[in-house]
Write a protein that holds these residues in place. Structure first.
Motif, short mmCIF file in Angstrom:
data_model
loop_
_atom_site.label_atom_id
_atom_site.label_comp_id
_atom_site.label_asym_id
_atom_site.label_seq_id
_atom_site.Cartn_x
_atom_site.Cartn_y
_atom_site.Cartn_z
N PRO B 470 4.34 -1.47 0.62
CA PRO B 470 4.25 -2.41 -0.58
C PRO B 470 3.67 -3.39 -0.41
O PRO B 470 3.05 -3.92 -1.56
CB PRO B 470 5.82 -2.76 -0.66
N ALA B 471 3.13 -3.90 0.61
CA ALA B 471 2.29 -5.22 0.58
C ALA B 471 0.92 -4.87 -0.15
O ALA B 471 0.27 -6.09 -0.70
CB ALA B 471 2.15 -6.01 1.91
N HIS B 472 0.67 -3.76 -0.23
CA HIS B 472 -0.80 -3.45 -0.63
C HIS B 472 -0.67 -2.76 -2.05
O HIS B 472 -1.74 -2.48 -2.40
CB HIS B 472 -1.71 -2.54 0.23
N GLU B 473 0.40 -2.58 -2.49
CA GLU B 473 0.52 -2.04 -3.71
C GLU B 473 0.25 -3.06 -4.58
O GLU B 473 0.84 -4.10 -4.77
CB GLU B 473 1.89 -1.26 -3.79
N LEU B 474 -0.53 -2.95 -5.61
CA LEU B 474 -0.67 -4.05 -6.81
C LEU B 474 0.33 -4.04 -7.83
O LEU B 474 0.96 -2.95 -7.99
CB LEU B 474 -2.03 -3.75 -7.67
N PRO B 475 0.66 -5.16 -8.17
CA PRO B 475 1.61 -5.36 -9.37
C PRO B 475 1.01 -5.10 -10.67
O PRO B 475 -0.09 -5.59 -10.93
CB PRO B 475 1.83 -6.72 -9.21
#
Lengths: 424, 500
Positions: B470-475
Motif C-alpha cells: 500500500p505504501a507504493h499505491e498512489l492516492p
C-alpha cells in the motif's frame, strides 16, 4: 446555525475512511462536499467509530513518521495535522472541473479562503511530534493523482475527470464500439504547477493555476519535514524557511531527514539544496538559521560517507552549476573553518580518514572560490561578518503561477521560529 | 529503667537471672545486639583472632530481628557459661559496636559494666516481651525474630578479602586445584621438579542441564614446595593455590577470610575439604577422594637403550644412530598455537552432531570435514576453538598435525617435516600417540561440512500470493456527485456562535 454534532461525526467518519486513510495508504480518495474550518473544532477531537479504520490510520501515520524519525508513538489525533488534512481535502475539491461552470464556480473563492484559514490556523509545528504528525498526514500531497477517462462510442465521446462513468455508457462494448482511454493527471498538473497536455481530457484552468500553487506552497511550509524531503520537486521551489530551519534544529529530525534523503538518492537533492543555501546566504538569513542549515548539510555529507561508503565516489551531479558547487563546498569549508560543527558528530579514526578523502574530492569539484565563500558562510554562522556573494543567486525554476507568491509562503529573510522541541 | 545489682542480692525481677560465684548477675545465655551484619562479622573476627570460636559454636544462634518500628538488627546468643567468658565477649562486642545482655529465655538485661560491676536488674518486665525483650539503661524494647542465620552458612557466604603476600613468604604446604586438562601436564611438571605430594580427582555433579558431564578438578596436596613453584602455580590460569588453615579447610593464596577459619574448625569435619576461593565460591569436597603419590601417577617415558642419544658418545655412532631415528611425539609445555584440527572419535559422534546445530554460521561455514576409519576429522584454518570436543591437533607444518600438548621430536623445521612426509602429497597427516605411524587423510576426502553433512530438503509447495504494497499505491482522486450549489449543506462553513 451551527451544524449538529451527529452530522459532523458522520462527516468525520466519511472523511477518515474515504480520505485520510487513502491519502496515507494509497488508493482512491473519495471527495464529497467541501468542509469548512468551523468543522475543525469537532474533527480535531473526533475518533472514528470503526476501530479498524482508526487502527489502520494510526498505523499508517506512525509508519510514515517512523520512516523518518524512530518514534514509537505519535499524537493522535493531532489537531494541526487534521487542519492541514482538511485544507488538502478542500484544495482537491476545488480541482473538480465541474466547479468551473456557472453557478458552481462562485463557490471556489470561498473554499480557497477556507484553505487559507485552515493552513493559517495550523501555523508552524511547535514540537517534534507535531512536525512528524503533519508529515504523516499530508506528506503525500505531491503524490496525489487523478485518473481521467475518455469514453468513445460510435456516436459520442464522453469525458470523465476523476469520476466513474455510469455503467450504461460502457454496456455492449462490442456492439457500440466502446473505447476507454485512461490518462493519469499527476500532482503537478492537478495542483496547477504545470499545464496539462493539449490532448488531455480536461483543458487547463488558468484561474485555478493561479490560485492553487501558492496555497500548496503554504501547505508545504506548514509541514517542514515534507517540505525538505520533497526538495527535489520542480515547483514550488524549495527554500529554507523559518519552519524548516526550526524543524532541522531538532537533532532527531535533522538526522532522520538526512538519512531519508540519502536513501532516496542524494543526486536529485544536491542542486535544490544548494539553490536554497545560496538564496539563504544572499538574503542574508540570521546566523542561527544559517548555522542550522550548515549543520544539516554537514550531517548529510557525513552520513553519505559513513553510512553509504561514498567517500571516494564522485557525487552524481550532471554538471557543476553554482548551486551544486555551493552544496558540495559545505564539507570542505567546515573541514577548514570548523565552526564547531565537526565536533558535534564524533567519528572514529577510520571514518575521519574517509571524511578527509571525501572533503578533498569535493574541494576539487567545487573550486577554490566557492570554498572561500562557504568558509565565510561558516564564519558568519559562528558570529562573523556576512559573506559577500561570489555569485548571483541561481534563478528559481519557473513556476506555473503567474501570480505573486502568497503572504503565507515561507520567507527566508525572517528569523527562524523557535526550534522544534519534543513535547513532554 | 535498670537498677544496679548490689552485693549479696539474690532475688531479681528479670526472669532467669541469678548471681554467680562472684556475685555477678548472669543468665544462662549471653546476647549481643548489633545494628548490622558487618558489625557481627567484626565481632566474630575479633573473637576468633584472640581465641577460639569453637567454644561459642555449641550454643551459638544468630537472628535477624525486627524492632517495633520494623527496622532490622542482628542478635547473636550463645551459652554464657561463666562471667569470665561473658567479660571477654562483652569487651570485644563493645569494640565491634554491639550491646551486651544476659538472660535465659526471652528477657535479656544489660550485662555488667564499669558503672555497675555486679550487673543490672529491671524494675519491671515488659508486659508484651514478644520473642525477645532487651533491657538497656537507655531503652527497653521487644524484638520479633525474622529469620535465623546459620553460622556455617554465614561463613560459607562471606567473600574473602585480598591481602598482600610477598613471594618469599610462600607457604611450604599448599593445596592446589587444577582443571582436568591441566592435570597430567601439572603432575609431570611437579614430578620433574621433584615436588613431593599427593593427587586425587574431585568430582561434583553437573549444576545445570547445560552441563552434560560432572565437573572434575585435580586436587593436589603438596609439601615443601619451592616459592617459585607456588608463585608459578598461582599465576597459571586454571590452577588455584590454597593455603591450608586447618585439617579440612583451605583458603586461596593471597586471600583472607573475614572470620578466622582456624578458630572454628568444628565447622569443617576432617573427612571433608572446604576450599574458599577468592571470588567467594566455596568448593566442598565431601567425602575426600583417595589420594595417590604424584610419582605413582606420572607415566615413565624413559627409554634407555641403544636409541638413547645420551649413550651415543662419538660423532660416528651418532651418525649411525641418526639413520634409524624416527619421528615421535613427546609432551610439550609450550602453549598451544595454531590449533586448527580436531579428531572426534566414534563415541563422540553423537555429541558432535548435536553440537553442529548450535554452531554459529561463520564457524560452520569454515569447517571442512572428512570421515575416515570411524573418526571424524574437522579442520578449520582459522582455529578450531568453535568445536570444543574431540582431540585437538596443532598444525606443526603445512597439513601436518600433532595432538595439542605434544610435539614432534626431533624438533625439525616445518620445511624438513614436509620433506620427510613427501609421500603424503596433498594429504593431511595426523600424528596419533596411540598409533605407531601417523595417519594420512587425503585432501580429496575433505569437504565443506555444510555440504557434506546437511541433508538436502525437498520443499513442500504451498500457495502464496504477493503481499500488497500500500505504501507504493498512489492516492487517486475521485470526486463525488456534482451539485449545482456546492456550498449548500457544506459542513463547517458557518462558525459556531457562542450561547451569549
Amino acid at each position: 446555525m451551527a451544524d449538529s454534532p451527529q452530522k459532523l461525526q458522520l462527516a468525520f467518519e466519511q472523511f477518515a475512511r474515504d480520505f485520510a486513510l487513502p491519502v496515507a495508504q494509497g488508493g482512491t480518495l473519495h471527495l464529497g462536499a467541501p468542509i469548512g474550518p468551523a468543522a475543525l473544532d469537532h474533527f480535531m477531537h473526533a475518533r472514528p467509530s470503526d476501530t479498524l479504520v482508526e487502527q489502520r490510520l494510526y498505523e499508517a501515520w506512525l509508519k510514515r513518521a517512523a520512516d523518518v524519525v524512530p518514534v514509537r508513538s505519535l499524537p493522535f489525533p493531532e489537531p494541526d495535522a487534521i487542519a492541514l488534512l482538511l485544507a488538502l481535502y478542500d484544495m482537491l475539491v476545488v480541482t473538480d472541473p465541474r466547479l468551473c461552470g456557472w453557478p458552481t464556480r462562485a463557490a471556489r473563492p470561498k473554499i480557497l479562503a477556507w484553505v487559507d484559514s485552515l493552513v493559517a490556523r495550523a501555523g508552524p509545528p511547535p514540537t517534534r511530534e507535531s512536525a512528524l504528525a503533519r508529515h504523516a498526514a499530508v506528506g503525500r500531497v505531491l503524490e496525489v493523482a487523478r485518473d481521467d477517462l475518455l469514453v468513445r462510442t460510435w456516436a459520442y465521446t464522453h469525458r470523465f475527470a476523476g469520476r466513474r462513468p455510469p455503467p450504461r455508457l460502457l454496456a455492449w462494448k462490442g456492439l457500440r464500439r466502446v473505447h476507454e482511454d485512461v490518462s493519469r493527471v499527476p500532482a503537478d498538473q492537478l495542483l496547477g504547477f504545470s499545464f496539462p497536455q493539449e490532448d488531455a481530457v480536461e483543458p487547463a484552468d488558468a484561474w485555478l493555476a493561479a490560485q492553487l500553487p501558492p496555497r500548496v506552497a503554504a501547505l508545504l511550509a506548514a509541514t517542514p519535514i515534507t517540505d525538505v524531503l520533497t526538495c527535489a520537486r520542480k515547483t514550488p521551489a524549495f527554500t529554507f524557511g523559518p519552519a524548516s530551519t526550526a524543524a532541522l534544529a531538532d537533532p532527531a529530525i535533522r538526522t532522520g531527514v538526512a538519512q531519508t534523503l540519502l536513501v532516496a538518492g542524494l543526486d536529485r537533492a544536491v542542486v535544490p539544496l544548494g539553490n536554497a543555501l545560496l538564496a539563504m546566504a544572499n538574503a542574508p538569513a540570521p546566523p542561527a538559521a544559517v548555522g542550522v542549515v550548515m549543520r544539516f548539510l554537514y550531517e548529510l555529507h557525513v552520513l553519505a560517507v559513513v553510512d553509504r561508503g561514498e567517500s571516494d565516489k564522485e557525487p552524481p551531479v550532471e554538471r557543476m552549476s553554482p548551486p551544486a558547487a555551493a552544496m558540495l563546498a559545505v564539507l570542505p569549508a567546515i573541514a577548514v573553518a570548523g565552526g564547531g560543527f565537526a565536533d558535534e558528530i564524533p567519528l572514529e579514526r577510520a571514518d575521519e580518514a574517509e571524511l578527509r578523502v571525501r572533503s578533498a574530492l569535493l574541494a576539487r569539484m567545487a573550486g577554490d572560490e566557492m570554498i572561500r565563500w562557504a568558509t565565510a558562510l561558516v564564519g558568519y554562522a559562528a558570529g562573523g561578518p556576512a559573506p559577500s556573494s561570489p555569485l548571483a543567486p541561481a534563478p528559481a525554476p519557473p513556476s506555473a503561477s503567474p501570480e505573486a507568491p502568497p503572504t503565507t509562503a515561507p520567507d527566508t529573510t525572517s528569523a527562524p521560529a523557535t526550534p522544534a522541541t519534543p513535547s513532554t | 529503667m535498670l537498677e544496679q545489682v548490689s552485693l549479696g542480692q539474690s532475688r531479681f525481677r528479670t526472669p532467669g537471672i541469678a548471681p554467680d560465684a562472684r556475685g555477678v548477675a548472669l543468665g544462662q545465655k549471653g546476647a549481643v545486639l548489633f545494628p548490622s551484619l558487618d558489625r557481627l562479622v567484626a565481632f566474630f573476627r575479633a573473637y576468633g583472632e584472640d581465641g577460639s570460636l569453637d567454644e561459642l559454636l555449641a550454643g551459638l544462634a544468630v537472628y535477624q530481628v525486627l524492632t517495633p518500628l520494623r527496622t532490622r538488627e542482628t542478635v547473636v546468643t550463645f551459652a554464657a557459661e561463666s562471667s569470665y567468658r561473658m567479660d571477654r565477649a562483652s569487651a570485644l562486642a563493645r569494640l565491634a559496636g554491639g550491646l551486651v545482655f544476659t538472660g535465659t529465655s526471652r528477657h535479656f538485661v544489660k550485662y555488667r559494666d564499669a558503672a555497675s560491676p555486679l550487673g543490672y536488674d529491671v524494675d519491671r518486665v515488659l508486659s508484651d516481651p514478644g520473642e525477645l525483650a532487651l533491657y538497656h539503661d537507655s531503652f527497653s524494647q521487644r524484638y520479633d525474630i525474622e529469620s535465623e542465620i546459620a553460622f556455617r552458612n554465614l561463613v560459607l557466604r562471606l567473600t574473602p578479602s585480598r591481602v598482600a603476600t610477598p613471594a618469599e613468604r610462600a607457604p611450604s604446604h599448599v593445596l592446589v586445584t587444577a582443571e582436568q586438562g591441566l592435570g597430567p601436564s601439572l603432575l609431570a611438571y611437579l614430578f620433574r621438579s621433584r615436588v613431593e605430594g599427593q593427587a586425587a580427582i574431585a568430582e561434583w555433579p553437573a549444576q545445570s542441564a547445560f552441563e552434560d558431564a560432572p565437573r572434575r578438578l585435580y586436587l593436589l596436596r603438596l609439601r615443601d614446595v619451592p616459592p617459585r613453584i607456588v608463585h608459578l602455580l598461582a599465576s597459571t590460569p586454571g590452577t588455584t593455590v590454597f593455603v591450608p588453615v586447618g585439617d579440612g579447610v583451605g583458603i586461596e593464596r593471597s586471600y583472607r577470610h573475614p572470620i578466622p577459619l582456624e578458630s572454628c574448625a568444628s565447622l569443617f569435619p576432617a573427612t571433608t575439604l572446604h576450599l574458599f576461593r577468592g571470588d567467594g565460591r566455596v568448593d566442598i569436597v565431601d567425602p575426600l577422594p583417595a589420594f595417590a603419590p604424584i610419582r605413582a601417577l606420572v607415566r615413565a617415558g624413559l627409554a634407555l637403550g641403544p636409541e638413547d642419544p645420551t649413550r651415543l658418545g662419538t660423532p660416528e655412532s651418532l651418525a649411525e644412530g641418526a639413520v634409524g631415528l624416527t619421528l615421535r611425539l613427546a609432551p610439550s609445555p609450550a602453549p598451544w598455537r595454531r590449533v586448527v584440527a580436531t579428531v572426534v572419535g566414534p563415541d563422540e559422534r553423537a555429541r558432535l552432531l548435536r553440537l553442529l546445530y548450535a554452531l554459529p554460521p561463520r564457524t560452520l561455514g569454515a569447517l571442512r570435514v572428512a570421515v575416515a576409519d570411524g573418526s571424524v576429522y574437522l579442520v578449520d584454518p582459522h582455529g578450531i576453538e568453535g568445536v570444543p570436543i574431540g582431540t585437538f591437533y596443532v598444525e606443526c607444518a603445512r597439513r601436518v598435525y600433532a595432538p595439542a600438548g605434544l610435539t614432534i621430536v626431533p624438533a625439525v623445521a616445518p620445511e624438513v617435516l614436509n620433506d620427510l612426509l613427501a609421500s603424503a602429497g596433498d594429504g593431511h597427516v595426523f600424528f596419533d600417540p596411540a598409533a605407531p605411524a601417523p595417519r594420512l587423510v587425503p585432501e580429496s576426502a575433505f569437504a565443506p561440512l555444510t555440504r557434506s553433512l546437511v541433508r538436502a530438503l525437498d520443499p513442500l509447495p504451498v500457495a502464496g500470493d504477493p503481499l500488497e504494497s500500500p505504501a507504493h499505491e498512489l492516492p487517486i482522486v475521485e470526486y463525488g456527485p456534482s451539485a449545482t450549489f456546492p456550498l449548500w449543506g457544506a459542513l463547517g462553513g458557518k462558525p459556531e456562535k457562542s450561547p451569549g
